[in-house]
Design a protein around this motif. Structure first.
Motif, PDB file in Angstrom:
ATOM      1  N   PRO A  80      -5.744  44.452   8.923  1.00  0.00           N
ATOM      2  CA  PRO A  80      -5.178  44.717  10.272  1.00  0.00           C
ATOM      3  C   PRO A  80      -4.480  43.614  10.980  1.00  0.00           C
ATOM      4  CG  PRO A  80      -7.489  44.771  10.627  1.00  0.00           C
ATOM      5  CD  PRO A  80      -7.343  44.334   9.023  1.00  0.00           C
ATOM      6  N   ASP A  81      -4.658  42.580  10.720  1.00  0.00           N
ATOM      7  CA  ASP A  81      -4.167  41.288  11.485  1.00  0.00           C
ATOM      8  C   ASP A  81      -3.402  40.550  10.530  1.00  0.00           C
ATOM      9  OD1 ASP A  81      -5.975  39.776   9.925  1.00  0.00           O
ATOM     10  OD2 ASP A  81      -7.445  40.306  11.269  1.00  0.00           O
ATOM     11  N   HIS A  82      -3.109  39.302  10.731  1.00  0.00           N
ATOM     12  CA  HIS A  82      -2.262  38.421  10.126  1.00  0.00           C
ATOM     13  C   HIS A  82      -2.873  37.369   9.281  1.00  0.00           C
ATOM     14  CE1 HIS A  82       1.459  39.981  11.667  1.00  0.00           C
ATOM     15  NE2 HIS A  82       1.102  39.838  12.886  1.00  0.00           N
ATOM     16  N   GLY A  83      -4.193  37.557   9.239  1.00  0.00           N
ATOM     17  CA  GLY A  83      -5.106  36.620   8.328  1.00  0.00           C
ATOM     18  C   GLY A  83      -5.006  37.268   6.834  1.00  0.00           C
ATOM     19  N   VAL A  84      -5.761  36.387   6.083  1.00  0.00           N
ATOM     20  CA  VAL A  84      -5.666  36.776   4.473  1.00  0.00           C
ATOM     21  C   VAL A  84      -6.979  37.355   4.328  1.00  0.00           C
ATOM     22  CG1 VAL A  84      -5.461  35.977   2.325  1.00  0.00           C
ATOM     23  CG2 VAL A  84      -3.954  35.008   3.891  1.00  0.00           C
TER      24      VAL A  84
END
Length: 228
Positions: A80-84
Motif C-alpha cells: 500500500p506504500d512505495h516500499g518493496v
C-alpha cells in the motif's frame, strides 16, 4: 551440510526438536495448504539444488535480469506504500500472500534498479527506485536510523545499524542521480547515526529486535560502503 550442522548438531536436544518440528510443519503445510501451482516448482528446484544440476544458460542474462527487475516492481505494486514487499508466500492463508514492505531490502533494491535503468535505458525503473527512496525518508526514525524487520507503526520500530547502512546505500545512489536536498538530508542523518553507533573497537552496537542482544554481527561492516 553447514545448515544441517548448525540447525541440528550444534544445539541442545530441545532446540533440535523445535527446529525439526518447525521444518516439518513448513513441509506439511506446503503440501496440504500450499498453492498447487507452486508445489511442482518447489520440488523441481529442490531436486536441482540437491543434485547440483543448476547450470547457467548462455545468452539469457539480459532477459533474466529484466524478469527479476520486473518482479521487484511487482513486489512494490503489491504494497500500500512505495516500499518493496518482504516477499510472496504462496502457502499463506486468510490474507494477502504478499508481505508488508521491508525497509532494509528496499534500500539496496534502489541501487539495483537505478543501475538497471541506466544499463538498459528504461526510465520506469529509475522512477520506481526514486519513489522507494522517498518512502524510506518517510519512515526514517527520528534518530536517523532505519528500523529492523517489516514496516510497522513508529511505536514498535527498533533501530538496526545494518538496515540503516543498506538504506543509506540506496539514498546515496538516488542522490547521485537526482541532486535532491531531502535525500541528502536523510542520508546525512543515517550516516551520523552509524558513526555515533560505533564502539571503541569499531563494532556497531545497535542490531535491532531481531538479533540477540550483545551479539557482534560482522556483516554490519558492509555499512562502511555507504558511509564511504
Amino acid at each position: 551440510m553447514r545448515i544441517l550442522r548448525d540447525q541440528f548438531l550444534r544445539r541442545s536436544p530441545r532446540e533440535v526438536y523445535w527446529s525439526a518440528s518447525r521444518l516439518g510443519n513448513e513441509l506439511v503445510q506446503l503440501h496440504t495448504h500450499g498453492s498447487t501451482r507452486f508445489r511442482p516448482h518447489f520440488r523441481r528446484d529442490l531436486a536441482r539444488y540437491i543434485l547440483g544440476t543448476v547450470r547457467p544458460i548462455d545468452g539469457e542474462t539480459e532477459a533474466r535480469a529484466r524478469a527479476a527487475a520486473l518482479w521487484l516492481l511487482r513486489a512494490q505494486a503489491a504494497t500500500p506504500d512505495h516500499g518493496v514487499s518482504l516477499g510472496y508466500f504462496p502457502r499463506d492463508r486468510g490474507r494477502s500472500r504478499w508481505r508488508p514492505s521491508y525497509p532494509e531490502t528496499t534500500g539496496y533494491i534502489i541501487t539495483s534498479l537505478l543501475f538497471f535503468s541506466e544499463r538498459f535505458g528504461d526510465p520506469t525503473f529509475r522512477q520506481a527506485a526514486l519513489r522507494m527512496a522517498r518512502w524510506e525518508i518517510e519512515i526514517q526514525m527520528p534518530s536517523g536510523a532505519v528500523q529492523g524487520g517489516p514496516i510497522c507503526p513508529p511505536e514498535r520500530q527498533t533501530p538496526a545499524a545494518f538496515n540503516t547502512g543498506m538504506v543509506l546505500d540506496g539514498w546515496c545512489s538516488a542522490y547521485e542521480r537526482e541532486n535532491s536536498e531531502d535525500i541528502l538530508a536523510a542520508a546525512r542523518r543515517a550516516a551520523n547515526f552509524l558513526v555515533a553507533d560505533l564502539d571503541e573497537h569499531g563494532y556497531y552496537r545497535t542490531n535491532g529486535a531481531f538479533v540477540s542482544a550483545g551479539e557482534i554481527k560482522t556483516y554490519t561492516c558492509l555499512c562502511a560502503w555507504a558511509i564511504y
